[in-house]
Enzyme design. Sequence first.
Site, PDB file in Angstrom:
ATOM      1  N   LYS A 135       0.841  -1.209   0.000  1.00  0.00           N
ATOM      2  CA  LYS A 135       0.000   0.000   0.000  1.00  0.00           C
ATOM      3  C   LYS A 135       0.870   1.250   0.000  1.00  0.00           C
ATOM      4  O   LYS A 135       0.594   2.211  -0.731  1.00  0.00           O
ATOM      5  CB  LYS A 135      -0.951  -0.031   1.206  1.00  0.00           C
ATOM      6  CG  LYS A 135      -2.058  -1.068   1.031  1.00  0.00           C
ATOM      7  CD  LYS A 135      -2.836  -1.388   2.294  1.00  0.00           C
ATOM      8  CE  LYS A 135      -3.805  -2.551   2.016  1.00  0.00           C
ATOM      9  NZ  LYS A 135      -4.504  -3.035   3.208  1.00  0.00           N
ATOM     10  N   GLN A 147      -4.955  -1.583   9.305  1.00  0.00           N
ATOM     11  CA  GLN A 147      -4.812  -2.925   8.744  1.00  0.00           C
ATOM     12  C   GLN A 147      -5.450  -3.968   9.671  1.00  0.00           C
ATOM     13  O   GLN A 147      -5.208  -3.971  10.872  1.00  0.00           O
ATOM     14  CB  GLN A 147      -3.321  -3.235   8.521  1.00  0.00           C
ATOM     15  CG  GLN A 147      -3.055  -4.525   7.779  1.00  0.00           C
ATOM     16  CD  GLN A 147      -3.563  -4.511   6.342  1.00  0.00           C
ATOM     17  OE1 GLN A 147      -3.625  -3.472   5.696  1.00  0.00           O
ATOM     18  NE2 GLN A 147      -3.940  -5.669   5.830  1.00  0.00           N
ATOM     19  N   ASP A 159     -11.116   2.626   3.203  1.00  0.00           N
ATOM     20  CA  ASP A 159     -11.389   1.184   3.139  1.00  0.00           C
ATOM     21  C   ASP A 159     -12.877   0.918   2.890  1.00  0.00           C
ATOM     22  O   ASP A 159     -13.256  -0.178   2.484  1.00  0.00           O
ATOM     23  CB  ASP A 159     -11.014   0.530   4.484  1.00  0.00           C
ATOM     24  CG  ASP A 159      -9.777  -0.345   4.409  1.00  0.00           C
ATOM     25  OD1 ASP A 159      -9.451  -0.822   3.309  1.00  0.00           O
ATOM     26  OD2 ASP A 159      -9.156  -0.554   5.458  1.00  0.00           O
TER      27      ASP A 159
HETATM   28  N1  GUN Z   1      -6.768  -7.007   5.822  1.00  0.00           N
HETATM   29  C1  GUN Z   1      -6.971  -7.777   4.728  1.00  0.00           C
HETATM   30  N2  GUN Z   1      -7.533  -7.045   3.742  1.00  0.00           N
HETATM   31  C2  GUN Z   1      -7.690  -5.794   4.229  1.00  0.00           C
HETATM   32  C3  GUN Z   1      -8.204  -4.592   3.686  1.00  0.00           C
HETATM   33  O1  GUN Z   1      -8.661  -4.506   2.549  1.00  0.00           O
HETATM   34  N3  GUN Z   1      -8.194  -3.510   4.501  1.00  0.00           N
HETATM   35  C4  GUN Z   1      -7.708  -3.567   5.767  1.00  0.00           C
HETATM   36  N4  GUN Z   1      -7.748  -2.445   6.493  1.00  0.00           N
HETATM   37  N5  GUN Z   1      -7.218  -4.669   6.303  1.00  0.00           N
HETATM   38  C5  GUN Z   1      -7.219  -5.771   5.536  1.00  0.00           C
END
Ligand code: GUN
Length: 284
Positions: A53, A97, A120
């Site tokens: 990211k 996350q 998100d």
């Molecule tokens: N953990 C696995 N996929 C995601 C996601 O798309 N966003 C977040 N914040 N955590 C994750």
Amino acid sequence: MTAQLIDGKALSQQLRNDVRQGVATLKSQNITPGLAVVLVGDNPASEVYVRNKVKACEDTGMHSVLERHGADLSQAALLERIEALNQDPTIHGILVQLPLPAHIDAQRVIKAISPTKDVDGFHVTSAGALMTGMSGFWPCTPFGCMKMLESIGYSLKGKHAVVIGRSNIVGKPMALMLLQANATITVCHSGTQNLKALTLQADVIVAAVGKRNVLTADMVKPGAVVLDVGMNRNGAGKLCGDVDFEGVRQVASHITPVPGGVGPMTITMLMMNTLLAAQGSVGA
Ligand code: GUN
């Protein structure tokens, strides 16, 4: 029939170019879109995700901040950090996350994120906006799936879409997006009886369970479009999806591979949401 591949890598590159242009335009107005990624603990998979990211932010010209905290961070301390990021004018998107350590209530933390920075799309405000057809952030993975269908010029109007999986992150929002596009939807899950009878009726199938071979060739109507959201490892340790790719590609009209399908789209849609958040902050 051998299915055409929907190339998520190529499509995400195209969309990233659009994001890059949007970022450049905002920068010319002295605004640099900024994403804060908050990682609590040292889950190895999460480490990889957050690194990717941050890399995507660099790739698109965005500002990013990676906040790392030990697994023993208290919920109260995390909520304080979220509030500080809510107030930070250089940050337009906040991503915590998941998963979080067990002593932290993830829903409570997500609720603390300002809905204007919820890139998100996990906040109840975002979920409610999607449910009611109002504007708001869409969760990145199903948003990417919609872009993939758009890329092949697929009209969902009147089509039967079957979603396998009912998570808050993929299955449920996916179903709502397909519904908003005028598909007839069926949501299947672990309690579904006779999954095959339902998938055989589908014009579009989205598999989002997290289990290998949930969808096999005998379960797919000839000419159906199949999107594979799964990320699993096979016996040899190789990355694979939820779909028996080699079998289903003989029956489907279009299929997404794993890797190189839905996966690359997810991060690109996160970049898109962060750009939209930054544009929203200036009324662009
Ligand atoms: N953990 C696995 N996929 C995601 C996601 O798309 N966003 C977040 N914040 N955590 C994750």
